[in-house]
Design a protein around this motif. Sequence first.
Motif, short mmCIF file in Angstrom:
data_model
loop_
_atom_site.label_atom_id
_atom_site.label_comp_id
_atom_site.label_asym_id
_atom_site.label_seq_id
_atom_site.Cartn_x
_atom_site.Cartn_y
_atom_site.Cartn_z
N TYR A 45 0.83 -1.21 0.00
CA TYR A 45 0.00 0.00 0.00
C TYR A 45 0.86 1.26 0.00
CZ TYR A 45 -3.90 -3.10 1.16
OH TYR A 45 -4.84 -4.10 1.14
N PHE A 46 1.97 1.21 0.72
CA PHE A 46 2.87 2.36 0.78
C PHE A 46 3.38 2.72 -0.61
CE2 PHE A 46 7.13 4.16 1.01
CZ PHE A 46 6.97 5.20 1.92
N VAL A 47 3.83 1.71 -1.36
CA VAL A 47 4.33 1.94 -2.72
C VAL A 47 3.22 2.46 -3.62
CG1 VAL A 47 5.25 0.82 -4.79
CG2 VAL A 47 6.23 0.29 -2.55
N GLY A 48 2.01 1.90 -3.45
CA GLY A 48 0.88 2.37 -4.25
C GLY A 48 0.60 3.85 -4.02
N VAL A 49 0.57 4.26 -2.77
CA VAL A 49 0.35 5.66 -2.43
C VAL A 49 1.49 6.53 -2.97
CG1 VAL A 49 0.18 7.33 -0.54
CG2 VAL A 49 -1.08 5.18 -0.41
N ALA A 50 2.72 6.04 -2.80
CA ALA A 50 3.89 6.81 -3.26
C ALA A 50 3.85 7.02 -4.77
CB ALA A 50 5.17 6.08 -2.87
N PHE A 51 3.49 5.98 -5.52
CA PHE A 51 3.38 6.11 -6.97
C PHE A 51 2.35 7.18 -7.35
CE2 PHE A 51 4.85 1.60 -8.43
CZ PHE A 51 6.17 1.98 -8.24
N ILE A 52 1.20 7.12 -6.71
CA ILE A 52 0.11 8.04 -7.06
C ILE A 52 0.49 9.48 -6.71
CG2 ILE A 52 -2.27 8.70 -6.52
CD1 ILE A 52 -2.83 5.68 -6.10
N LEU A 53 1.02 9.68 -5.51
CA LEU A 53 1.38 11.04 -5.08
C LEU A 53 2.51 11.61 -5.94
CD1 LEU A 53 1.22 10.77 -1.18
CD2 LEU A 53 -0.46 11.77 -2.75
N ALA A 54 3.52 10.78 -6.24
CA ALA A 54 4.62 11.25 -7.08
C ALA A 54 4.12 11.61 -8.47
CB ALA A 54 5.71 10.18 -7.17
N ALA A 55 3.25 10.80 -9.02
CA ALA A 55 2.72 11.06 -10.36
C ALA A 55 1.91 12.36 -10.40
CB ALA A 55 1.86 9.89 -10.82
N ILE A 56 1.09 12.57 -9.37
CA ILE A 56 0.31 13.82 -9.31
C ILE A 56 1.23 15.01 -9.17
CG2 ILE A 56 -1.34 15.13 -7.91
CD1 ILE A 56 -2.69 12.45 -7.24
N SER A 57 2.27 14.86 -8.36
CA SER A 57 3.25 15.94 -8.19
C SER A 57 3.91 16.29 -9.50
CB SER A 57 4.30 15.51 -7.16
OG SER A 57 5.36 16.44 -7.09
N ILE A 58 4.24 15.28 -10.29
CA ILE A 58 4.87 15.51 -11.60
C ILE A 58 3.90 16.22 -12.53
CG2 ILE A 58 5.72 14.33 -13.68
CD1 ILE A 58 6.88 12.17 -11.76
N ILE A 59 2.64 15.81 -12.52
CA ILE A 59 1.64 16.40 -13.42
C ILE A 59 1.40 17.87 -13.09
CG2 ILE A 59 -0.81 16.39 -14.05
CD1 ILE A 59 -0.70 13.32 -13.86
N ILE A 60 1.23 18.19 -11.81
CA ILE A 60 0.90 19.56 -11.43
C ILE A 60 2.16 20.41 -11.21
CG2 ILE A 60 -1.27 18.81 -10.41
CD1 ILE A 60 -0.01 19.19 -7.64
N ASN A 61 3.34 19.76 -11.33
CA ASN A 61 4.62 20.46 -11.17
C ASN A 61 4.74 21.13 -9.80
OD1 ASN A 61 7.16 21.11 -12.15
ND2 ASN A 61 6.50 23.12 -12.88
N LYS A 62 4.34 20.40 -8.79
CA LYS A 62 4.44 20.86 -7.40
C LYS A 62 5.33 19.89 -6.63
CE LYS A 62 2.71 23.85 -4.28
NZ LYS A 62 2.80 25.32 -4.42
N TYR A 63 6.46 20.39 -6.12
CA TYR A 63 7.45 19.53 -5.47
C TYR A 63 7.92 18.42 -6.41
CZ TYR A 63 5.30 21.83 -1.46
OH TYR A 63 4.80 22.76 -0.60
N ALA A 64 7.96 18.71 -7.71
CA ALA A 64 8.27 17.69 -8.71
C ALA A 64 9.71 17.19 -8.58
CB ALA A 64 8.03 18.24 -10.11
N LEU A 65 10.65 18.09 -8.26
CA LEU A 65 12.04 17.67 -8.11
C LEU A 65 12.15 16.62 -7.01
CD1 LEU A 65 15.08 17.83 -8.55
CD2 LEU A 65 15.13 19.87 -7.07
N PHE A 66 11.57 16.91 -5.86
CA PHE A 66 11.60 15.97 -4.73
C PHE A 66 10.95 14.65 -5.13
CE2 PHE A 66 9.37 14.07 -1.10
CZ PHE A 66 10.43 13.85 -0.25
N SER A 67 9.79 14.72 -5.78
CA SER A 67 9.05 13.52 -6.15
C SER A 67 9.84 12.67 -7.14
CB SER A 67 7.69 13.90 -6.75
OG SER A 67 6.89 14.55 -5.80
N CYS A 68 10.47 13.32 -8.11
CA CYS A 68 11.23 12.57 -9.12
C CYS A 68 12.46 11.91 -8.51
CB CYS A 68 11.63 13.48 -10.26
SG CYS A 68 10.24 13.99 -11.31
N VAL A 69 13.13 12.61 -7.60
CA VAL A 69 14.29 12.03 -6.93
C VAL A 69 13.86 10.83 -6.08
CG1 VAL A 69 16.06 12.41 -5.17
CG2 VAL A 69 15.67 14.13 -6.94
N MET A 70 12.75 10.99 -5.34
CA MET A 70 12.26 9.89 -4.52
C MET A 70 11.80 8.71 -5.38
SD MET A 70 12.62 10.58 -1.32
CE MET A 70 14.18 11.32 -1.85
N MET A 71 11.20 9.01 -6.54
CA MET A 71 10.80 7.95 -7.46
C MET A 71 12.03 7.20 -7.95
SD MET A 71 8.20 6.52 -9.17
CE MET A 71 6.87 7.64 -9.66
#
Length: 245
Positions: free
Chosen positions: A46-72
């Motif tokens: 479940y943790f990975v599922g949530v992480a994937f979804i949140l990171a993807a949304i972050s990339i789409i809306i370009n909010k904290y995208a750098l952090f999300s991409c590095v964590m991905m």
Amino acid sequence: MIKLAIIGKWFYAVAFIVFGIQHFIYAEFAATLIPAWIPWHLFWTYFVGVAFILAAISIIINKYALFSCVMMGIMLAMFILLMHIPNLVNHPQDPQRWTRALQDVLFMGTALMLTGELKLQTAGKYLFAVPIIILALQHFAHANFVTAKVPAWFPAVEVWDYIVGIVIIVAAIGIITNRYMGAPALMLAILLFTLALLYHVPLLIADVHSGQQWTGAMLDIAIAGGAFVVAALPAVYYKPASMAT
């Protein structure tokens, strides 16, 4: 270039939203992929599922995208170290395991390219292009699960399989050697996306509830997205070394 980057990030992000949702729909199966020595399999699923979804949304809306991409990128690196490498050691002759490992390497590369940071983008480009060459070689073995599958209804499927493999390899070499600006990457992106549509859409129409078909479709869409991202990289990547600054 900006439009190509937007297309690429949307393809990549939407695919990972689907992957994230699948971690909830098929949680019991996904939990079996986690190494036995790691506790709390369902929690991490479940943790990975949530992480994937949140990171993807972050990339789409370009909010904290750098952090999300590095964590991905870090998460995918952990998948490679904790799951893929042990699987390959135990099953070195299994081409499908090699394929999934290589796909996660190029997904990691795409995440690094989406950071917008020059050094990470450079590393990401090579992490994307080198696995693509190895995956393309599988077309010569006619492996039916490889990236950018040739639709079965094509005439002379085996011939097309060779052609697709050659085109992908040539395009990937163009990316690695920084030749002809982003043209090889754009050609690769269009090829992968077109073949993904031709192959997966009929299968999804026939069985829209098939999780396996959705996974295969999203894997190919995410890879095509990575190629669009490569095509959108700054021009400095495509200059000869003597000209780059």
